[in-house]
Design a protein around this motif. Structure first.
Motif, PDB file in Angstrom:
ATOM      1  N   LYS A  29       0.823  -1.227   0.000  1.00  0.00           N
ATOM      2  CA  LYS A  29       0.000   0.000   0.000  1.00  0.00           C
ATOM      3  C   LYS A  29       0.850   1.268   0.000  1.00  0.00           C
ATOM      4  O   LYS A  29       0.552   2.234  -0.699  1.00  0.00           O
ATOM      5  CB  LYS A  29      -0.950  -0.007   1.199  1.00  0.00           C
ATOM      6  CG  LYS A  29      -2.087  -0.989   1.030  1.00  0.00           C
ATOM      7  CD  LYS A  29      -2.999  -1.000   2.236  1.00  0.00           C
ATOM      8  CE  LYS A  29      -3.976  -2.150   2.119  1.00  0.00           C
ATOM      9  NZ  LYS A  29      -4.654  -2.402   3.404  1.00  0.00           N
ATOM     10  N   THR A  32       2.347   1.804  -3.342  1.00  0.00           N
ATOM     11  CA  THR A  32       1.381   2.333  -4.310  1.00  0.00           C
ATOM     12  C   THR A  32       1.378   3.862  -4.263  1.00  0.00           C
ATOM     13  O   THR A  32       1.376   4.525  -5.302  1.00  0.00           O
ATOM     14  CB  THR A  32      -0.034   1.781  -4.003  1.00  0.00           C
ATOM     15  OG1 THR A  32       0.018   0.363  -4.116  1.00  0.00           O
ATOM     16  CG2 THR A  32      -1.074   2.328  -4.957  1.00  0.00           C
ATOM     17  N   THR A  36       2.654   6.217  -7.306  1.00  0.00           N
ATOM     18  CA  THR A  36       1.697   7.172  -7.865  1.00  0.00           C
ATOM     19  C   THR A  36       2.329   8.567  -7.937  1.00  0.00           C
ATOM     20  O   THR A  36       2.172   9.283  -8.935  1.00  0.00           O
ATOM     21  CB  THR A  36       0.403   7.201  -7.017  1.00  0.00           C
ATOM     22  OG1 THR A  36      -0.096   5.869  -6.911  1.00  0.00           O
ATOM     23  CG2 THR A  36      -0.659   8.092  -7.622  1.00  0.00           C
ATOM     24  N   PRO A 320      -4.147   4.181  -1.514  1.00  0.00           N
ATOM     25  CA  PRO A 320      -3.721   2.867  -2.017  1.00  0.00           C
ATOM     26  C   PRO A 320      -4.913   2.011  -2.439  1.00  0.00           C
ATOM     27  O   PRO A 320      -4.863   1.307  -3.434  1.00  0.00           O
ATOM     28  CB  PRO A 320      -2.999   2.231  -0.843  1.00  0.00           C
ATOM     29  CG  PRO A 320      -2.841   3.271   0.205  1.00  0.00           C
ATOM     30  CD  PRO A 320      -3.694   4.441  -0.144  1.00  0.00           C
ATOM     31  N   ARG A 349      -8.427   1.399  -8.005  1.00  0.00           N
ATOM     32  CA  ARG A 349      -7.870   0.402  -7.077  1.00  0.00           C
ATOM     33  C   ARG A 349      -8.966  -0.027  -6.090  1.00  0.00           C
ATOM     34  O   ARG A 349      -9.366   0.740  -5.215  1.00  0.00           O
ATOM     35  CB  ARG A 349      -6.659   0.980  -6.340  1.00  0.00           C
ATOM     36  CG  ARG A 349      -5.487   1.280  -7.262  1.00  0.00           C
ATOM     37  CD  ARG A 349      -4.238   1.661  -6.499  1.00  0.00           C
ATOM     38  NE  ARG A 349      -4.305   2.991  -5.924  1.00  0.00           N
ATOM     39  CZ  ARG A 349      -3.888   4.096  -6.532  1.00  0.00           C
ATOM     40  NH1 ARG A 349      -3.390   4.054  -7.749  1.00  0.00           N
ATOM     41  NH2 ARG A 349      -3.971   5.264  -5.922  1.00  0.00           N
TER      42      ARG A 349
END
Ligand SMILES: [Zn+2]
Length: 417
Positions: A29, A32, A36, A320, A349
């Motif tokens: 997480k 992520t 990003t 996340p 997601r």
């Protein structure tokens, strides 16, 4: 207000381990969020002619001696290693050094503390002509700095990190335009995160490389560009880099704490030390100017800052998990999976809570995980082919068809809200 380490534990973002002091173990997480942010910067800069490169982490320390980092950055702030080839060992000619009365094998390699000299190597890998400039090389290289173990504190101060780094090799007549573009880029990036940047001009430090005149001119260049771009700025006396003056950009977080994030640095020294050149219009060999810049600075530190800033309730584009699907009971798991797949296809997601728990328990856990949207599916939704939506703040958005919800989230992600 919670510390970023506490939030990271609750939300399963990242952790630390005694086996690697000052280095982050990024869980799925947390990684992520990291990825990003990295992608966000990549997309922003590729339009502006940047080219991404990757250079070695472990290099001979001769490079840092040549670039000036060894002397000015400090060999004590680097991780230095003794790595000798078999032939060198067999020859018995390994250099030694006296350290506190002990005869030790001398170090010959370092883990890079900065990307600059290696970017310069790529610049000089072939002949450059004036019309190719500016050359903008961005790099997300893994850096190491030897912070003392006593001063390490979560992700704010680490020994291993990645900076959203870039080096611009420009002609002197391109300095102002490029600095201007960089200021605009910083303004644009921070605006999408709702931060208001404050600008500082950091001037010549006592321990600086290069002559006074060049420094004065460089400081003037930066000052003029800041004024032309119409941003307010203050002076940070004697706070420049050893190779040149810089513009530092600060923000304030939700707890009114001040952070220096972005930096734009003008450098006349490393091009000289690294013998960089280009052929000018008149056929003469000239020296390019180097601009070092970062927007978020270290991703490690930046993720730590925004984790505390948002207290784990990240905006949708950074969350996340953006949506969690909660079937009211086992009977609706198939429909819940259909919904999850539809959202996943739209690059949202999405997770699903299939546990045999009450809806109340599922809502409570999803809210504690700070997931922006909770999608609830039961008999009513399955029959109508719709979904019921709640926010993590407990707001009921009612029912809507899946594609309408998909459009709404996609728009929020694109708008960085
Ligand atoms: Zn640099």
């Amino acid at each position: 207000m919670k510390d970023h380490r506490e939030i990271a534990k609750e939300l399963d973002l990242f952790s630390f381990h005694q086996y690697a002091p000052g280095a982050v173990f990024w869980h799925p997480k947390g990684w992520t969020i990291y990825k990003t942010l990295m992608e966000f910067i990549r997309q922003k800069i590729e339009k502006d002619g940047y080219q991404e490169i990757s250079t070695p982490v472990m290099v001979k320390n001769q490079l840092f001696k040549k670039s000036g980092h060894w002397e000015h950055f400090g060999e004590h702030n680097m991780f230095n290693l003794a790595v000798y080839e078999d032939e060198e060992i067999e020859s018995g000619k390994i250099p030694t050094k006296d350290i506190k009365g002990l005869k030790m094998v001398d170090v010959n390699y370092s883990l890079k503390p900065m990307n600059c000299p290696e970017s310069a190597i790529i610049y000089s890998a072939r002949h450059r002509s004036y019309h190719e400039l500016p050359i903008k090389l961005s790099e997300f290289g893994i850096l190491h700095r030897r912070e003392l173990s006593g001063v390490l504190g979560g992700t704010f101060r680490v020994r291993q990190f990645i900076i959203d780094d870039a080096h611009l090799f420009v002609r002197p007549d391109q300095i102002q335009e490029e600095i201007h573009k960089l200021i605009l880029l910083v303004l644009e990036v921070y605006k999408s995160l709702n931060f208001t940047p404050r600008f500082y001009l950091a001037t010549k430090p006592d321990k600086a490389m290069g002559d006074k005149k060049t420094w004065k001119e460089a400081e003037k260049d930066l000052q003029r560009t800041l004024k032309d771009t119409k941003v307010d700025f203050a002076i940070k006396p004697k706070d420049g880099a050893f190779y040149g003056p810089k513009i530092d950009i600060h923000i304030k977080d939700s707890q009114d704490r001040d952070w220096q994030l972005a930096t734009i640095q003008l450098d006349f020294q490393i091009p000289q030390k690294m013998e960089l050149s280009y052929t000018d219009k008149d056929g003469q060999k000239k020296r390019p100017v180097m601009i070092h810049r970062a927007i978020f600075g270290s991703f490690e530190r930046f993720v730590g800052i925004i984790t505390e800033h948002f207290q784990g309730a990240f905006p949708v584009w950074l969350s996340p998990i953006q949506v969690i699907v909660l079937p009211i009971s086992d009977k609706f798991i198939d429909y819940a999976k259909e919904v999850k797949d539809a959202l996943g296809k739209a690059n949202i997601r999405t997770d699903i809570d299939e546990r045999n728990e009450t809806l109340q328990a599922k809502i409570r856990d999803a809210t504690l995980q700070k997931i922006p949207y909770l999608v609830i599916v039961g008999a009513k939704e399955q029959e109508s082919g719709k979904i019921a939506i709640r926010t993590r703040d407990g707001k009921d958005l009612g029912q809507m068809p899946v594609n309408q919800f998909t459009n709404k989230i996609t728009e929020e992600i694109e708008n960085k809200s």
